[in-house]
Structures are given as structure tokens and as C-alpha cells.
Design an enzyme around this catalytic site. Structure first.
Site, PDB file in Angstrom:
ATOM      1  N   GLU A  96     -10.830  14.758  -6.153  1.00  0.00           N
ATOM      2  CA  GLU A  96     -11.679  14.458  -4.982  1.00  0.00           C
ATOM      3  C   GLU A  96     -11.693  15.607  -3.972  1.00  0.00           C
ATOM      4  OE1 GLU A  96     -12.154  11.235  -1.397  1.00  0.00           O
ATOM      5  OE2 GLU A  96     -10.378  11.159  -2.653  1.00  0.00           O
ATOM      6  N   ASP A  97     -10.525  16.234  -3.754  1.00  0.00           N
ATOM      7  CA  ASP A  97     -10.407  17.197  -2.645  1.00  0.00           C
ATOM      8  C   ASP A  97     -10.442  18.667  -3.063  1.00  0.00           C
ATOM      9  OD1 ASP A  97     -10.186  15.001  -1.063  1.00  0.00           O
ATOM     10  OD2 ASP A  97      -8.006  15.076  -0.851  1.00  0.00           O
TER      11      ASP A  97
END
Length: 768
Positions: A96-97
Site C-alpha cells: 500500500e505505501d
């Protein structure tokens, strides 16, 4: 400059040491567990995540990598998960990051870990998005992924627990959103998975951030009554210890103190003060059985022994040993009368039952045969069956879907018997119709009644634990709309709605055919214009509803419809239009309230329209809104919670960009926090005892001559407050009543309650 670089290097070294220590602590915990030792893959996942999150910090200022390590620590230590879960926890934010993809994770760590990380990525950022429908979709994703691998939801709960522990660094509006979401979904999910310890901590942390003053007050009261509880515990358990020693058992006796959230919840629902919560203390007897086969027998031997020492409550024996709860919980609960005249609940568990009660299904693995264990998913997936059934036919409305899931998460269970004597577990409060759908959809949809304990009862009859139920069916029976009002289980509700929707579609199709035929007969074609004219004539909003009405024969097409389509009703319409055409030039005729509150020169203020604040897109939601005497009329105060100054309040931006003010404990607010997190605002009071708000006080006491006079003296003379309505009723020497009055704030309510309690014979005073 050199000094600055040096200090930065020192800080980096310190941080690296903190990170390394945290990881070593994780490895140490893992090596002490009974799982197969796969240190290499865990170390590989740690280095990969550390590199991926390098230079990134959390809101609190600490390096980001500490968060995945902390989540992995919770998964290993508090839930007892193994290497696959630990690696997934370390990697859960990488996709996600950072720039890495699920494919990268699969190539390096294998398909299983990649699938769990993918599942966690799909449901990141809280379950819920900005819109309710998006949030329901996300929740559906969560449950579907959970059906594939239960570890996804276990890790999501670990992630949420760490976020709750570090919630102090977030702004207030975010705290309410996250705490609300936690109470609404994550705590019940943890409970359903048998993670009692985690559930209690999630509830208490949510409570601490949502109602800080109430939390502190309850904590200090628990601390101040500690000595009293200790004395009660010692006196109560001394004879039990002597008896268990005589029986030659290996055991431990613990005091279980009710959590602050549970106490507050009971105070709210029962409208009683802290002093009237009598089950704050419970006693837990945890014994080591001589052999696993004798475990259940020993529970009952201990029960017999303690029942000889103290009188037991006949209605409060709970046998979860032979009938475990759906989340795996096993124990024998008995309520005994202490020598000090107080009922005390005693929970009798073996060491295995105790671990399962605290750690949930993960603890089952400890008691598997053989020294080394692997994560067995079969047992964990048992309870997911119900959720899969709901997913087969989810409600189109997002909030209904959530409610259906919550029906199953929250329900406590009862045991019901079939005519053949088989046991079925059902949620408490379920009806005969719920039971019919539980057996089979066909039986439910053709159910005409039931026999409970051989007596004929209607479909809406509520079942009790121990009932024997026989369902009566008829092929002629059809599902009725009224059924939706009394079914309570998610499965029955979903099936009834699905059948009703299917029938509605069939009726709609039939109506469409009838209308098409009628139009052809009168030389018209079915077009949007024709349908609009007919909808307008019958005052129906949607075309689909028109078809249904024709199909149900609640509308019989005839002359009036033909006149409408041929324009014969137009003359009358034109007359009406003429009236409305000149009416708009006379502004005071039938003027709406909205027009009333716009500014005189025709330009409405950008921030206030129709007397209400309209929120600008650029509003800083991190800052609280302050409610004072000047702006209070510009907010909406819904009737669901009757919030007054002094209450823990929050703001909610509605669909028209107006701000509603709710009590943070209000059930509607709980739903809003969980479903529309980004629209939540922190609200603070800035009132100066000028305005009055409605409050209702409920009182109960011993009836005597002059009690009404004493009540009115206290309120009118002593406190100088004005009563708007008072109702008192005396029944067999007990007086019960309500007083409606105007108060400035919650402080006034407390003063009234305290003053009324001083009246001779008054037993309870609560605000409702």
C-alpha cells in the site's frame, strides 16, 4: 553544520537500536512459542520491510517500521500465530505505501503470504471509505478474503489494536472515527473469534478516547473500591481454597474485575450509578485436569463442592462446557450468595478453556498432539459459514448489509432442540420463523406456524433456550412483507428480502406486459413521455413502481389514463399553471421557510443558508467546532440523542453539508462514525448558562404523604428551576414518576439528581 550531522547520526544509531531491539524481542517471543521454527523467512521479511519503509515516519514521529513489528508482536504473543502470519504482519503495509507489488511479495515470499498481504491491502485505511456503499463493498471484500484465509482478519485486528494503542497522536475527529469504527466492527469481530482479551482492550481504548471524563471517573472509582473488593474476594475464596486443596486439585483462583467500558455500558443501559453495579467482581477458578478426558467431569465436581459451601442461584447456572459458544468459549458459570449478602459469579475453567477464552481459536493449536504445530485453518473457519451465507445474498443497501453482519456478531446464543432431539444453536431473541429458515430456506418460505414444546404458536413466537421446536409448513404458503418485522437473524432477514425482491420483479414484469398491451390497444407506444404522464397522474415517483402497481392491480388502467395521454386533462393543468405563474410575483403568498432566512438583498451568505451553516470544502476537520449561544441555532440537533451542553459531543456533516450535533454515545452516532468517518468533526461547548434545554428525570421511591411537595420544593424553591411537566404514579406503596424541565447543561441535571436523592424515601433518580 558538522555538529548537526553528528547529532543526526547519533539519533539514527539510537533509532536503529530501538528497531533492532523490537525485532529481537519479536524473535525471542516466536522462539518460545510451540510453532515450527522458521526464523530465516521472518528475518528476511523484516529486512525487506525495513528497507521498503526506510525514512518514513508515523504521525507520532517514530520510524514507520516499528508499526509492522508491533503488529507482528501482537500476532505472535497475544494471538499465538506462527511464521506465515508474522511475515504477513511485517509486510502488511509494503504494497500500500511503497512501490512494491503483490507479485513482488509472491516471488520473494510465496503465494500464501502474498495472498494475506493482498487481503490486508484491500481492506486498508479502515474498513470504511467516504461513502456508505463503498464502505459496504470494502467490508464485503474483508469478509470474502476472510473466507479464504482467517489470518487476514486476525492480522487486521492486530493492526487495529496497535493503532488504538497509539491513537493519542491523531486529531480528535480522527480519534472519534477510528474509535467508533473499532466499537462498531472490530470489537464484535474479536469477540466472535473468541479473542476476549483483545476485545476488552479495544472497547476500553475506544471508550477512553470517546468519553475521556467518564473513563477517568470510572477508573478512579474502580481504584477507590479496590480494598473493599479485595476483602470480599479473600473472605469468599478462603473456604473454596480449603475445599479444592482437600480434593487434591492443582488450581489458581483469580479475581476478574469488569472492564471500564462494560461498567459504563451497563450504567447507560440500566440507568444506574456506579454504586449500583453489583457484578464488578467475578471469581475465576482455573484448574489443571488430571487428564484431558476428565476435564468436563472435574468442572462439575468443583461446582458441586462450591455449591455445598454457598447457596447457588437456581436460574444462573450456565453450562458452556458441554455446549461451547460459537466462538469456542467453554466454562461453567454459577452464581453464589456470599456471606456478605452479595451475589458473586464463579467461572470454572480448565487451563485449556482459559487460554481459549482469552486467546480464541489460536489457543486450540497449543493442545494439538505432537510438540511442533502448524497453523490449522479448518477449526478457525467453522464460524465463517454464516457470513458466507449472508454474502450469497447481500442487501443492496450498505447500512442494511452492515446491520445484517452485526446481527450475527453481537448475538448471544440459546440452544433449541429439533423434534428428533438434535441441538441447534440460535441467536437469543430469535423467532420460530428464524428457526425455520435456519433449517432450510424452503421450509422457512413455506412455514405457516410452529409447535413449541408441543403447543401451537405463531411464526413470531420468540424462542427460549431449551425449547423443542417443530415447524409446520404448507405448499400454499408464500412469504409475506410483515415477516420482515419479526425475523431477527441475518440469514432469515436476507432470505425474506431476497424472496420479496424476486416476487416484486415478477410482478413488475407482469405489470409492464399489461401496460404495454393496454397502450397498443389504444394506439400508444411505451415511451418515457407516456410513463412520465401516467406516473404524474397517479402521483408515483418511479416507472418501476408504476409497473408494480399495475401488476398488483392496485391501479386499473381506464378512461382517466386515456384522457391524460390524449391531453384532455391539459386544460385543467393550464389553469393551475396560470395560478403558479402569477403566484411567484407575490412573494408573501405560500412563502417557504427557506426564502424567509435568505439575506434581504437576495445574496445568501456563503456560510449560512436557510439559517444553517453550510460546510465549505476547505474546512479544517482537524480543528474542533465550538457551539455557543450565538451559533447554536445554525446546527441541526436530531432527536435520536437529545444532546445538551456538557455531553461528550461530535459533529457530523450531512448530505446537504449542514452539521448535525450528536452525543458520542448515541447509537446513530456509532453508525455514522463507522460508516462516514471522514465527515466526523470534534465538537466543543462554549455555553454560559443562558439557554434552556429539555431534560427528563425518572425517579422511583417509597410512597408517603407529602412526597410530591418535597419534590417540587427541591426543584422550584431550592434550585429555582421550572418544571414543565410532572407525572407521578403510586402502586402498592412504590412511587414512580417523570419530571420534564428546562436545564442549562449536564451539570444542572447532576445537581437535580443529587438533590432529589436526599429526599426521604427516594430510591433511584436517573436521567433519560
Amino acid at each position: 553544520m558538522e555538529k548537526e550531522n553528528e547529532s543526526n547520526k547519533i539519533d539514527e544509531v539510537k533509532e536503529d537500536k530501538i528497531i533492532e531491539d523490537a525485532f529481537q524481542h519479536l524473535l525471542k517471543t516466536y522462539l518460545a512459542s510451540p510453532h515450527r521454527k522458521k526464523v530465516d523467512i521472518i528475518t528476511k521479511a523484516y529486512h525487506f520491510a525495513k528497507q521498503a519503509h526506510k525514512g518514513v515516519r508515523r504521525l507520532s514521529g517514530e520510524p514507520y517500521i516499528l508499526h509492522p513489528i508491533a503488529v507482528a508482536q501482537i500476532a505472535c504473543e497475544e494471538i499465538g500465530l506462527g511464521s506465515t502470519s508474522i511475515c504477513s504482519a511485517l509486510l502488511h503495509d509494503v504494497v500500500e505505501d511503497t512501490d512494491y507489488t503483490v507479485e513482488d511479495i509472491e516471488n520473494i515470499f510465496g503465494a500464501k503470504i502474498a495472498m494475506i498481504v493482498d487481503g490486508l491491502t484491500k481492506i486498508s485505511g479502515g474498513i470504511f471509505g467516504d461513502k456508505a456503499s463503498a464502505q459496504a463493498e470494502n467490508f464485503k471484500k474483508l469478509l470474502l478474503t476472510m473466507s479464504d484465509d482467517i489470518r487476514v482478519i486476525l492480522l487486521k485486528i492486530c493492526d487495529r489494536l496497535h493503532n488504538m494503542r497509539t491513537l493519542a497522536s491523531q486529531p480528535a475527529n480522527k480519534q472519534y472515527k477510528i474509535a467508533g469504527e473499532t466499537l462498531y466492527i472490530y470489537a464484535p469481530l474479536a469477540n466472535r473469534l473468541g479473542l476476549n482479551k483483545v476485545k476488552t482492550e479495544l472497547e476500553d481504548l475506544s471508550f477512553r478516547y470517546e468519553h475521556p471524563d467518564a473513563y477517568k471517573a470510572i477508573e478512579s472509582k474502580i481504584a477507590s473500591t479496590q480494598a473493599q473488593r479485595d476483602a470480599l474476594f479473600d473472605n469468599f475464596t478462603a473456604p473454596i481454597r480449603a475445599e479444592l486443596d482437600r480434593m487434591g486439585l492443582k488450581y489458581e483462583i483469580k479475581a476478574r474485575v469488569k472492564s471500564p467500558y462494560s461498567i459504563w455500558n451497563k450504567m447507560q443501559t440500566k440507568h444506574v450509578p456506579f454504586e449500583e453495579i453489583y457484578d464488578i467482581l467475578a471469581v475465576r477458578i482455573i484448574f489443571k485436569p488430571k487428564s484431558r478426558e476428565e476435564e468436563a467431569n472435574e468442572c462439575f465436581q468443583i461446582y458441586v463442592a462450591v455449591s455445598k459451601l454457598y447457596k447457588s442461584h437456581p436460574d444462573r447456572l450456565r453450562d458452556w462446557v458441554n455446549h461451547p459458544k460459537a466462538n469456542g468459549y467453554q466454562a461453567l458459570h454459577v452464581t453464589l450468595m456470599s456471606k456478605m449478602g452479595q451475589w458473586i459469579e464463579v467461572q470454572i475453567r480448565s487451563d485449556r478453556m482459559d487460554e481459549i477464552a482469552e486467546q480464541g481459536f489460536a489457543a486450540h493449536w497449543k493442545y494439538k498432539e505432537g510438540a511442533e504445530i502448524t497453523e490449522d485453518e479448518g477449526e478457525l473457519n467453522d464460524w465463517l459459514h454464516t457470513i458466507k451465507e449472508i454474502l450469497d445474498d447481500p442487501q443492496p443497501d450498505a447500512m442494511d448489509f452492515l446491520d445484517a453482519i452485526k446481527l450475527n456478531l453481537f448475538a448471544s446464543e440459546i440452544f433449541v432442540f429439533t423434534p428428533k432431539g438434535e441441538i441447534k444453536m440460535m441467536p437469543a431473541g430469535c423467532t420460530a420463523l428464524d428457526f425455520a429458515f435456519q433449517i432450510h430456506t424452503f421450509i422457512g418460505s413455506h412455514c405457516i406456524g410452529a409447535k413449541v414444546n408441543h403447543k401451537l404458536v405463531p411464526l413470531s413466537h420468540k424462542l427460549q433456550s431449551g425449547d423443542q421446536v417443530e415447524i409446520l409448513t404448507s405448499k400454499a404458503q408464500r412469504v409475506e412483507k410483515s415477516w420482515i418485522n419479526f425475523v431477527s437473524t441475518a440469514k432469515a432477514k436476507g432470505k425474506v428480502l431476497a424472496i420479496l425482491r424476486k416476487e416484486a420483479r415478477e410482478i413488475q414484469k407482469k405489470g409492464e406486459e399489461i401496460l404495454e398491451e393496454w397502450l397498443k390497444k389504444h394506439d400508444f407506444e411505451m415511451s418515457t413521455w407516456v410513463l412520465d404522464r401516467l406516473c404524474s397522474l397517479h402521483e408515483i415517483q418511479k416507472h418501476a413502481n408504476l409497473f408494480i402497481a399495475v401488476g398488483e392491480k392496485s391501479i386499473i388502467l381506464g378512461e382517466a389514463d386515456l384522457d391524460e395521454l390524449q391531453g384532455k386533462n391539459r386544460h385543467k393543468q393550464d389553469k393551475d399553471d396560470g395560478v403558479s405563474a402569477w403566484r411567484k410575483y407575490v412573494p408573501f403568498l405560500n412563502r417557504s421557510k427557506t426564502a424567509d432566512s435568505t439575506v434581504a438583498d437576495g445574496k445568501a451568505d456563503e456560510k449560512v443558508v436557510a439559517g444553517l451553516i453550510v460546510v465549505d470544502k476547505n474546512l479544517n476537520k482537524k480543528k474542533p467546532i465550538f457551539i455557543n449561544e450565538d451559533n447554536i441555532a445554525r446546527y441541526i440537533f436530531p432527536t435520536c440523542c437529545h444532546v445538551i451542553p456538557g455531553d461528550d459531543a461530535m459533529g457530523f456533516i450531512d448530505n446537504n453539508a449542514h452539521i448535525e450535533i450528536h452525543n458520542r454515545a448515541c447509537p446513530v452516532a456509532a453508525k455514522l462514525k463507522a460508516s462516514f468517518g471522514p465527515r466526523i468533526l470534534d465538537a466543543k461547548w462554549d455555553m454560559h448558562k443562558k439557554l434552556f434545554f429539555d431534560a427528563t428525570i425518572e425517579l422511583r421511591g417509597i410512597d408517603r404523604q407529602g412526597i410530591l411537595l418535597d419534590i417540587s420544593k427541591v426543584i422550584s424553591d431550592q434550585l429555582g428551576m421550572n418544571m414543565r411537566k410532572i407525572t407521578l404514579k403510586s402502586d402498592n406503596g412504590i412511587v414512580v414518576g417523570n419530571i420534564e424541565m428546562g436545564v442549562h447543561d449536564r451539570e444542572d441535571v447532576k445537581l437535580i439528581k443529587d438533590s432529589l436523592m436526599k429526599i426521604d424515601g427516594m430510591q433511584t433518580v436517573s436521567d433519560i
